[in-house]
Design a protein around this motif. Structure first.
Motif, mmCIF file in Angstrom:
data_model
loop_
_atom_site.group_PDB
_atom_site.id
_atom_site.type_symbol
_atom_site.label_atom_id
_atom_site.label_comp_id
_atom_site.label_asym_id
_atom_site.label_seq_id
_atom_site.Cartn_x
_atom_site.Cartn_y
_atom_site.Cartn_z
ATOM 1 N N ARG A 73 0.830 -1.211 0.000
ATOM 2 C CA ARG A 73 0.000 0.000 0.000
ATOM 3 C C ARG A 73 0.865 1.262 0.000
ATOM 4 N N MET A 78 -4.384 -6.724 -3.373
ATOM 5 C CA MET A 78 -2.965 -6.479 -3.630
ATOM 6 C C MET A 78 -2.513 -7.159 -4.923
ATOM 7 N N ASN A 79 -1.500 -6.575 -5.553
ATOM 8 C CA ASN A 79 -0.919 -7.246 -6.705
ATOM 9 C C ASN A 79 -0.033 -8.401 -6.231
ATOM 10 N N ARG A 80 0.521 -9.130 -7.183
ATOM 11 C CA ARG A 80 1.247 -10.353 -6.839
ATOM 12 C C ARG A 80 2.485 -10.067 -5.992
ATOM 13 N N GLU A 137 3.113 -7.429 -4.007
ATOM 14 C CA GLU A 137 2.729 -7.021 -2.652
ATOM 15 C C GLU A 137 2.230 -8.216 -1.844
ATOM 16 N N SER A 138 1.475 -9.087 -2.503
ATOM 17 C CA SER A 138 0.924 -10.260 -1.809
ATOM 18 C C SER A 138 2.044 -11.162 -1.315
ATOM 19 N N GLU A 157 4.087 -18.919 -4.036
ATOM 20 C CA GLU A 157 3.359 -18.233 -5.098
ATOM 21 C C GLU A 157 1.985 -18.856 -5.324
ATOM 22 N N ASP A 216 -1.659 -16.922 -5.117
ATOM 23 C CA ASP A 216 -2.716 -16.993 -6.127
ATOM 24 C C ASP A 216 -4.051 -17.399 -5.500
ATOM 25 N N GLY A 239 -4.995 -11.969 -3.575
ATOM 26 C CA GLY A 239 -4.644 -10.598 -3.227
ATOM 27 C C GLY A 239 -5.346 -10.028 -2.020
ATOM 28 N N GLU A 286 -15.991 -6.191 -8.398
ATOM 29 C CA GLU A 286 -14.833 -5.403 -8.791
ATOM 30 C C GLU A 286 -15.058 -4.841 -10.194
ATOM 31 N N HIS A 327 -14.829 -11.138 -6.656
ATOM 32 C CA HIS A 327 -13.578 -11.593 -6.064
ATOM 33 C C HIS A 327 -13.709 -13.096 -5.842
#
Length: 646
Positions: A297, A450-452, A454-455, A476, A480, A484, A588, A608
């Protein structure tokens, strides 16, 4: 009438006990009184009465118990049916837990202001309200939920009263009591430090050292930890011969007169004098603790940093609304911003969760009373139920202060507006629904998942870098599957941290199973399904029905045309409904390229993945999966939120 919960649940009228019969009647009365006038939903009452296996006639039986209780308590007390449950209005009746909390609060305040004699008397009066083990004649389900809280409250009050007694030089009187308490609560380090202090001041240094050694051993054996700062400080002071510092003579002299200056419990409902802040009192700091290892963030943190660091504007206070779906980290971001900006607001930081424990909005009058007390002002009794007068006092007290206010989980204009300070030196952060921008102004931060990168950073910060770097592919995969959502990622990381014998791949494999994924994303008080359910519970019935019908479109993005086909509605009406769901953070919105070179861009929407899983897990009649070509209108869908607990 008088109601007693600090012991067996009882009700008395003019000193004579009211004949309450049966455990479930006592449970119902206790649950309603502990809600402090808030609505207790039927689903919660069912859980407290019967646990996870309510009878088929649950609603009828609850109605019967309420009717019996109403007959016994009329006319002094009113039991009201207010959807989705019941509430109790006690009028002028005395409730011992409320009186206990009042005396405890006043006692703690006196202790903080070094009025030790008054503090000791107030806290002793609070403890005298206890008549034995709390809630002993209620169901096991209510007892499991409430008893630990009240036992902790009583232990904390005891510690504060003992601290006041020690400051008054009463160490000889309390050694025996402290010895028993430490035996009853061997893991409470503050009590152990108080016993060490009392023993040392009585000239029993060897025994004080033994108490510390025993405590260190118990902590190591039971919890695998060393003594905390407070107990270590007491031990060091004992070794340095500074535990025998006596209180000032004036304090000792005032101890005998304390009773005359403090109202007796019977006078609890007498009008209280409105007071200003105590000279030298510390500014209020009410927000929850900051999230450990806060990650990501960066853009939103920069926006909030600039807002809170900006010079006050003459036009009014700085305000920002933070929105997003449940579990996306609105509160965590706001609390982190508060802690980061603490130095810029030397007059204090106020915090309130505007949604009660059962999903109902908090009464703004209750929040204003808490805020005023935190600011050092006790509102007069005549103002406690007068919203307009409370707002006037609040805005007067905050007009010239540099305060930062966080209003968390806001949902209604009427509950939010009275809590907004008007002073230009104040700043306000609000987390909640996007429609509240009408109250907060144009600065709105809409948090997306969050994007990948940041996650993965959040999972690593929570689980530990060694775990994720050792199994990068599994880490990873977890990222997924959590899609996020910061809450899901924190839960996954916490589970890995708490279970070092688990491989990252094992958790990834467990999360891969869709039917049990939401059940896996729960740890302690953190629960993705619970957070999503609370969001849906605050949504109106029409939006829930539309959302349920749209699940037939599955996880892929869809256009308003596809939504219209699934709903059997004209496109403009379907588009309005879908936009409303997006405003509520239940869908979203995804900008899409123009359909033609000269055509307008088409906004698409999607669920989501975790929200879609939650909706698909609900026990309701669900429309069949449909194509985008235009099925016939769907039949009405049953709404589980009218009958289930979330």
């Amino acid at each position: 009438m008088d109601f007693q919960l600090l012991g067996p649940v009882e009700a008395t009228r003019d000193g004579r006990r009211v004949a309450l019969s049966g455990t479930k009647t006592h449970t119902l009365l206790a649950a309603l009184l502990l809600a402090r006038g808030q609505v207790v939903p039927d689903a919660r009452l069912s859980r407290l009465l019967w646990g996870a296996e309510p009878p088929a006639t649950m609603s009828a039986q609850i109605y019967t118990y309420v009717s019996r209780l109403r007959k016994l308590l009329d006319p002094e007390v009113t039991l009201e049916r207010r959807a989705p449950g019941y509430a109790i209005r006690t009028g002028d009746s005395r409730v011992d837990v409320l009186e206990y909390e009042r005396l405890d609060r006043l006692g703690r305040q006196a202790l903080q202001e070094h009025r030790h004699a008054e503090a000791a008397t107030l806290l002793r009066d609070a403890l005298d309200l206890w008549r034995g083990p709390v809630l002993v004649n209620v169901t096991e389900f209510l007892a499991e939920e409430e008893v630990p809280h009240w036992e902790e409250e009583r232990a904390a009050t005891l510690e504060n009263r003992i601290e006041a007694d020690l400051a008054l030089g009463r160490h000889q009187r309390i050694v025996a009591e402290l010895t028993r308490l430490v035996a009853d609560f061997p893991l409470r380090e503050r009590m152990r430090a108080q016993l060490m202090t009392a023993l040392y001041r009585c000239g029993r240094q060897a025994e004080a050292l033994q108490v510390f050694d025993e405590g260190r051993a118990v902590l190591a054996d039971e919890l695998g930890v060393d003594p905390g700062h407070g107990l270590k400080a007491a031990h060091q002071a004992l070794l340095c011969a500074t535990l025998d510092l006596a209180p000032p003579p004036a304090e000792r002299a005032s101890a005998g007169a304390a009773k005359a200056s403090v109202p007796a419990p019977a006078a609890a409902r007498a009008p209280r004098r409105a007071a200003g802040g105590a000279p030298g009192a510390a500014p209020p700091f009410m927000p929850p603790p900051d999230t450990p290892c806060f990650t990501g963030r960066s853009r939103e943190r920069a926006v909030l940093g600039r807002l809170l660091a900006a010079r006050p504007a003459a036009a009014g206070p700085r305000r920002c609304l933070i929105t997003g779906m449940a579990g996306v980290g609105k509160t965590a971001l706001a609390v982190h911003a508060l802690h980061a900006a603490r130095d810029a607001f030397p007059d204090g930081q106020l915090y309130a969760d505007l949604t009660g424990p059962y999903g109902t909005p908090e009464d703004p009058r209750d929040v204003l009373v808490r805020f005023l007390r935190a600011l050092g002002t006790e509102p007069p009794d005549s103002a406690v139920d007068d919203l307009g007068e409370l707002v006037r006092i609040y805005r007067t007290r905050t007009a010239d202060r540099r305060l930062l206010v966080l209003l968390d989980n806001a949902s209604e204009h009427a509950a939010l507006a009275p809590l907004l300070p008007a002073g230009p030196r104040c700043a306000v952060l609000v987390t909640g629904h996007v429609h509240l921008a009408a109250e907060t102004g144009p600065t709105v931060l809409a948090l997306a998942p969050m994007n990948r990168a940041e996650s993965l950073a959040l999972l690593t910060a929570t689980a530990g870098r060694a775990r994720t770097t050792a199994e990068p592919a599994a880490a990873e995969r977890i990222v997924d599957l959590c899609a996020g959502l910061p809450l899901a990622l924190r839960i996954a990381g916490a589970r890995l941290a708490a279970r070092p014998h688990w491989s990252v791949a094992r958790l990834a494999q467990r999360l891969a199973a869709e039917p049990t994924r939401l059940a896996e994303l729960a740890f302690g008080r953190l629960d993705v399904a619970g957070a999503l359910a609370r969001l849906l519970r605050r949504t109106d019935t029409e939006s829930r029905e539309v959302l349920t019908r749209l699940t037939a479109l599955g996880p892929r993005p869809f256009t308003p045309d596809s939504a219209a086909a699934a709903l059997g509605l004209p496109v403009p009406r379907a588009e309005d409904l879908v936009e409303r769901l997006a405003d509520a953070c239940l869908l979203e919105p995804l900008p899409a390229p123009p359909v033609a070179l000269d055509g307008p861009p088409v906004t698409t929407f999607r669920f989501h993945p975790l929200l879609l899983l939650h909706l698909q897990s609900l026990p309701i009649q669900r429309p069949a999966r449909t194509s985008r070509s235009g099925p016939p209108p769907l039949p009405p869908v049953s709404d589980p939120y009218k009958t289930r607990s979330w």
